[in-house]
Design an enzyme around this catalytic site. Structure first.
Site, PDB file in Angstrom:
ATOM      1  CB  CYS A 196      44.811 -17.749 -29.369  1.00 11.98           C
ATOM      2  SG  CYS A 196      45.247 -16.940 -27.908  1.00 11.98           S
ATOM      3  CB  THR A 197      44.390 -21.502 -24.819  1.00 15.63           C
ATOM      4  OG1 THR A 197      45.163 -20.549 -24.290  1.00 15.63           O
ATOM      5  CG2 THR A 197      45.101 -22.841 -25.300  1.00 15.63           C
ATOM      6  CB  CYS A 221      49.959 -20.720 -23.686  1.00 12.40           C
ATOM      7  SG  CYS A 221      50.291 -19.282 -24.671  1.00 12.40           S
ATOM      8  CG  ASN A 222      47.497 -22.318 -29.549  1.00 11.11           C
ATOM      9  OD1 ASN A 222      47.736 -23.351 -30.329  1.00 11.11           O
ATOM     10  ND2 ASN A 222      46.739 -22.127 -28.750  1.00 11.11           N
ATOM     11  CE1 TYR A 279      53.780 -14.192 -20.677  1.00 10.20           C
ATOM     12  CE2 TYR A 279      54.295 -16.822 -21.406  1.00 10.20           C
ATOM     13  CZ  TYR A 279      54.156 -15.667 -20.475  1.00 10.20           C
ATOM     14  OH  TYR A 279      54.546 -16.329 -18.961  1.00 10.20           O
ATOM     15  N   GLY A 280      51.882 -12.617 -26.816  1.00  6.33           N
ATOM     16  CA  GLY A 280      51.861 -12.580 -28.257  1.00  6.33           C
ATOM     17  C   GLY A 280      52.703 -11.420 -28.746  1.00  6.33           C
TER      18      GLY A 280
HETATM   19  N1  DGL Z   1      46.487 -18.390 -24.430  1.00  8.37           N
HETATM   20  C1  DGL Z   1      47.518 -17.696 -25.388  1.00  8.37           C
HETATM   21  C2  DGL Z   1      47.899 -18.526 -26.665  1.00  8.37           C
HETATM   22  O1  DGL Z   1      47.158 -19.495 -26.488  1.00  8.37           O
HETATM   23  C3  DGL Z   1      47.759 -16.415 -25.449  1.00  8.37           C
HETATM   24  C4  DGL Z   1      48.834 -15.613 -25.758  1.00  8.37           C
HETATM   25  C5  DGL Z   1      49.025 -14.314 -25.377  1.00  8.37           C
HETATM   26  O2  DGL Z   1      49.268 -14.000 -24.302  1.00  8.37           O
HETATM   27  O3  DGL Z   1      49.058 -13.352 -26.161  1.00  8.37           O
HETATM   28  O4  DGL Z   1      48.456 -18.219 -27.549  1.00  8.37           O
END
Ligand code: DGL
Length: 287
Positions: free
Chosen positions: A206-207, A98-99, A67-68
């Site tokens: 980020c988790t 997720c952050n 998602y980033g």
């Molecule tokens: N685990 C997501 C977070 O805490 C990852 C984000 C991603 O998919 O880039 O931001």
């Protein structure tokens, strides 16, 4: 009149029974835990030991991971589809593990789903500042989180001494999802070597990074504190459930979790095994 009284009493009893049943079934509903991929398992793993009577649905949106690198519009669209799916499954609360989702979309989600409880995940900047550490605080997060208004506002409100520095770590989420430990180590090493400032703490924003916390710890100077928010999120989830009388009744012996991915379930299962040494099995879900 006696018959009338009895009829009234009977209907009151029925209504009370109906409300009681509704409360019971409300409590028994599952908790949704969402992330773009496997990162949210780090949060789920702190939830299950303290919420032993709950049912969980873990949903990894692998098809759209990471998602980033996505726009806010794309993330919001996915979140609407995912939340609608969790509502169909009757979830009573959604933990946004997720952050990136939290900093981009939690305000949007709360505005369009006012009747649902959302517990978000944000970088542990406040606890880091409260430690009164000597040097700087480095927040490792995705590009999307670091550049979000939400994150910038957090720093503006909390960091009066200008000690907190957000550092984007592009590509790290993908490496973690690949499960290739050699590449993960190389990449973390490179990120850490590139930190120019002196620092006393690294906040895992980020988790996914929590899954490789031990590697990060090994690659940083021994006196650097590593902080992450999973325990705080578990505590907050318990509080929201308790305050709203939504805790499940103690009927289950242990928590039940369903693991779903919008991507490849075999791959998710294998990587989870590698990173967490956990034999969990993912099923495919199409959203
Ligand atoms: N685990 C997501 C977070 O805490 C990852 C984000 C991603 O998919 O880039 O931001």
């Amino acid at each position: 009149p006696k018959i009338v009284t009895r009829a009234i009493l009977a209907s009151i009893m029925m209504a009370v029974f109906g409300v009681w049943l509704a409360v019971i079934s409300m409590k028994a509903r599952p908790i949704g835990v969402i992330d773009s991929g496997l990162g949210g398992l780090s949060i789920l793993n702190t939830l299950t030991p303290i919420l032993k009577n709950e049912k969980f649905i873990y949903l990894a949106d692998h098809q759209y991971c990471p998602y980033g690198d996505r726009t806010s519009k794309q993330i919001n669209q996915r979140l609407v589809a995912i939340t609608n799916f969790l509502l169909e499954k009757n979830c009573k609360l959604v933990v946004v593990a997720c952050n990136t989702i939290t900093t981009t979309s939690i305000n949007f989600l709360r505005s369009i789903y006012p009747a649902i409880f959302f517990v978000g995940t944000v970088p542990a900047i406040k606890p880091a500042i409260e430690k009164n550490l000597k040097e700087n605080i480095i927040v490792l997060a995705t590009q999307k989180t670091v550049s979000s208004e939400y994150f910038q506002e957090m720093i503006f409100n909390l960091d009066k001494k200008g000690k907190v520095h957000g550092i984007a770590s592009p590509g790290l989420v993908e490496s973690i999802e690949s499960g290739n430990l050699k590449i993960i180590k190389q990449q973390i090493n490179k990120i850490i070597k590139n930190i120019k400032a002196n620092y006393s703490a690294i906040v895992l924003g980020c988790t996914h990074y929590i899954l490789v916390k031990d590697i990060i710890k090994k690659l940083t100077p021994f006196n650097v504190v590593i902080l992450e928010p999973s325990q705080a999120i578990a505590k907050q989830t318990c509080k929201v459930l308790k305050d709203n009388n939504l805790l499940s009744n103690p009927t289950l012996k242990k928590p039940t979790t369903f693991y779903l991915t919008t991507g490849n379930p075999q791959k998710a299962t294998q990587t989870a095994k590698k990173l967490l040494n956990d034999s969990i099995i993912f099923d495919k879900c199409s959203i």
